[in-house]
Design an enzyme around this catalytic site. Sequence first.
Site, PDB file in Angstrom:
ATOM      1  N   TYR A 155     -64.725 -60.873 -33.281  1.00 61.13           N
ATOM      2  CA  TYR A 155     -64.636 -61.613 -34.549  1.00 61.13           C
ATOM      3  C   TYR A 155     -63.483 -62.612 -34.520  1.00 61.13           C
ATOM      4  O   TYR A 155     -63.646 -63.795 -34.839  1.00 61.13           O
ATOM      5  CB  TYR A 155     -64.444 -60.615 -35.694  1.00 61.13           C
ATOM      6  N   LYS A 159     -63.404 -66.848 -34.551  1.00 59.14           N
ATOM      7  CA  LYS A 159     -62.760 -67.710 -35.551  1.00 59.14           C
ATOM      8  C   LYS A 159     -61.775 -68.674 -34.878  1.00 59.14           C
ATOM      9  O   LYS A 159     -61.574 -69.794 -35.357  1.00 59.14           O
ATOM     10  CB  LYS A 159     -62.066 -66.866 -36.622  1.00 59.14           C
TER      11      LYS A 159
HETATM   12  P1  NAP Z   1     -70.006 -60.879 -46.798  1.00 61.76           P
HETATM   13  O1  NAP Z   1     -69.881 -60.451 -48.208  1.00 61.76           O
HETATM   14  O2  NAP Z   1     -70.477 -59.901 -45.769  1.00 61.76           O
HETATM   15  O3  NAP Z   1     -70.907 -62.197 -46.768  1.00 61.76           O
HETATM   16  C1  NAP Z   1     -71.347 -62.736 -45.572  1.00 61.76           C
HETATM   17  C2  NAP Z   1     -72.470 -63.694 -45.882  1.00 61.76           C
HETATM   18  O4  NAP Z   1     -72.938 -64.281 -44.649  1.00 61.76           O
HETATM   19  C3  NAP Z   1     -73.679 -62.985 -46.502  1.00 61.76           C
HETATM   20  O5  NAP Z   1     -74.269 -63.827 -47.466  1.00 61.76           O
HETATM   21  C4  NAP Z   1     -74.609 -62.819 -45.316  1.00 61.76           C
HETATM   22  O6  NAP Z   1     -75.979 -62.719 -45.671  1.00 61.76           O
HETATM   23  C5  NAP Z   1     -74.339 -64.130 -44.610  1.00 61.76           C
HETATM   24  N1  NAP Z   1     -74.868 -64.156 -43.252  1.00 61.76           N
HETATM   25  C6  NAP Z   1     -74.572 -63.350 -42.220  1.00 61.76           C
HETATM   26  N2  NAP Z   1     -75.314 -63.682 -41.147  1.00 61.76           N
HETATM   27  C7  NAP Z   1     -76.081 -64.733 -41.527  1.00 61.76           C
HETATM   28  C8  NAP Z   1     -77.067 -65.529 -40.883  1.00 61.76           C
HETATM   29  N3  NAP Z   1     -77.421 -65.306 -39.613  1.00 61.76           N
HETATM   30  N4  NAP Z   1     -77.641 -66.529 -41.572  1.00 61.76           N
HETATM   31  C9  NAP Z   1     -77.299 -66.776 -42.846  1.00 61.76           C
HETATM   32  N5  NAP Z   1     -76.410 -66.044 -43.523  1.00 61.76           N
HETATM   33  C10 NAP Z   1     -75.809 -65.031 -42.863  1.00 61.76           C
HETATM   34  O7  NAP Z   1     -68.601 -61.370 -46.223  1.00 61.76           O
HETATM   35  P2  NAP Z   1     -67.512 -62.412 -46.781  1.00 61.76           P
HETATM   36  O8  NAP Z   1     -66.215 -61.730 -46.686  1.00 61.76           O
HETATM   37  O9  NAP Z   1     -67.930 -63.015 -48.061  1.00 61.76           O
HETATM   38  O10 NAP Z   1     -67.560 -63.499 -45.611  1.00 61.76           O
HETATM   39  C11 NAP Z   1     -67.718 -64.886 -45.852  1.00 61.76           C
HETATM   40  C12 NAP Z   1     -66.898 -65.630 -44.811  1.00 61.76           C
HETATM   41  O11 NAP Z   1     -65.515 -65.375 -45.038  1.00 61.76           O
HETATM   42  C13 NAP Z   1     -67.191 -65.201 -43.368  1.00 61.76           C
HETATM   43  O12 NAP Z   1     -67.229 -66.329 -42.522  1.00 61.76           O
HETATM   44  C14 NAP Z   1     -65.979 -64.340 -43.031  1.00 61.76           C
HETATM   45  O13 NAP Z   1     -65.724 -64.307 -41.644  1.00 61.76           O
HETATM   46  C15 NAP Z   1     -64.902 -65.042 -43.813  1.00 61.76           C
HETATM   47  N6  NAP Z   1     -63.698 -64.235 -44.072  1.00 61.76           N
HETATM   48  C16 NAP Z   1     -63.739 -63.177 -44.920  1.00 61.76           C
HETATM   49  C17 NAP Z   1     -62.558 -62.440 -45.152  1.00 61.76           C
HETATM   50  C18 NAP Z   1     -62.529 -61.261 -46.093  1.00 61.76           C
HETATM   51  O14 NAP Z   1     -61.483 -60.606 -46.199  1.00 61.76           O
HETATM   52  N7  NAP Z   1     -63.616 -60.927 -46.778  1.00 61.76           N
HETATM   53  C19 NAP Z   1     -61.372 -62.789 -44.519  1.00 61.76           C
HETATM   54  C20 NAP Z   1     -61.381 -63.871 -43.651  1.00 61.76           C
HETATM   55  C21 NAP Z   1     -62.529 -64.590 -43.455  1.00 61.76           C
HETATM   56  P3  NAP Z   1     -76.750 -61.288 -45.768  1.00 61.76           P
HETATM   57  O15 NAP Z   1     -76.481 -60.753 -47.141  1.00 61.76           O
HETATM   58  O16 NAP Z   1     -78.171 -61.677 -45.536  1.00 61.76           O
HETATM   59  O17 NAP Z   1     -76.181 -60.407 -44.684  1.00 61.76           O
END
Ligand code: NAP
Length: 235
Positions: A155, A159
């Site tokens: 992961y 990034k």
């Molecule tokens: P999340 O709630 O798991 O949401 C991830 C989203 O990505 C979901 O809508 C998921 O859809 C979608 N997704 C995954 N694979 C996909 C694909 N092949 N095609 C289209 N959509 C896809 O996680 P989140 O925390 O909101 O993550 C959003 C972004 O923030 C990510 O890039 C993550 O790396 C980044 N981020 C998050 C955090 C944190 O603490 N949460 C910290 C740093 C960075 P499904 O529902 O269909 O799976």
Amino acid sequence: MNDSTALVTGANKGIGKEIARQLADAGLTVLVGSRDPERGERAVAEIGGDARLLVLDVTDTDSIAAAAARVDRLDVLINNAGVMVDSRTPAEAEVASFRRTYETNVFGVLAVTNAFLPALRRSAHPRVVNVSSGTGSLTWSAGEQFPHVGSGAAYRSSKTALNALTLYYAHALADEGFKINALAPGLRRTDLNERAAAADGDPAEAAAGAVRLALLADDGPTGEFVSWDGSPAPW
Ligand code: NAP
């Protein structure tokens, strides 16, 4: 407020849904990217405003082509969809989990961005925001910021690669008026992984950082890595 159109990938939940909600609140037409139509429709109903479903799996070439064919002009692309497959160190990891992670977090961004470039080029003020992670910062990883250094290698390195892509895209498209930046959202309460699920951080706060980059003025920065609060994040 305006006639701008934004696409947020992975907008059916988590940070992406909050970004879509805030862009819709700002008066933009928001294409809610979701690989699952039902989950996407539910999110569209919750987001309100001028939100519309765009079925899009960022790892599926046909899905990307079909989605891009439906969009004539795009002003804002938020590459938000991301996965964390496991939290292993490279010494424990399998190549397969790196491949799965990179398919979404890196190759997916490349494929989606390039597919939507013609539509972005029709915008007078094209903006791209790549939702990265502070854990992808090599500077922070080499210092004291992450005591668990080495874990989540697939992961985190994905990034780091996304940050590199952000910089290269910014350089490649700077003469065409693009602003292309990466966001470190901070730890947020989402379904991404166990740490995120247990976190206190409000996804809406991270989304505000993405929206700021999405609505940058023409004299705004490009090719930068920015924390959710607007402060610079080190590469
Ligand atoms: P999340 O709630 O798991 O949401 C991830 C989203 O990505 C979901 O809508 C998921 O859809 C979608 N997704 C995954 N694979 C996909 C694909 N092949 N095609 C289209 N959509 C896809 O996680 P989140 O925390 O909101 O993550 C959003 C972004 O923030 C990510 O890039 C993550 O790396 C980044 N981020 C998050 C955090 C944190 O603490 N949460 C910290 C740093 C960075 P499904 O529902 O269909 O799976």
